[in-house]
Design a protein around this motif. Structure first.
Motif: not given
Length: 61
Positions: A33-41, A43-57
């Motif tokens: 989700a983070l990488s697809i959101g960044l490639k597609a520019r 912010t909602a998808i990339s933000g969702l991926g980043a939040v999930i990764l932070v929660m896992l960390l």
């Protein structure tokens, strides 16, 4: 130039395998989700991926 692209692809693949090994399927979903959101520019998808990764960390830390 092709050597640099090959090295970046190898690093990305290695990072993806590390995330899958350490955080399981949810880590892969977040990384994708983070990488697809960044490639597609998108912010909602990339933000969702980043939040999930932070929660896992934060969960394992």
């Amino acid at each position: 130039m092709p050597l640099v692209a090959l090295a970046v692809a190898a690093l990305a693949f290695g990072f993806e395998q590390l995330v899958q090994w350490k955080y399981g399927p949810m880590g892969i979903i977040a990384f994708l989700a983070l990488s697809i959101g960044l490639k597609a520019r998108n912010t909602a998808i990339s933000g969702l991926g980043a939040v999930i990764l932070v929660m896992l960390l934060a969960q394992t830390g």
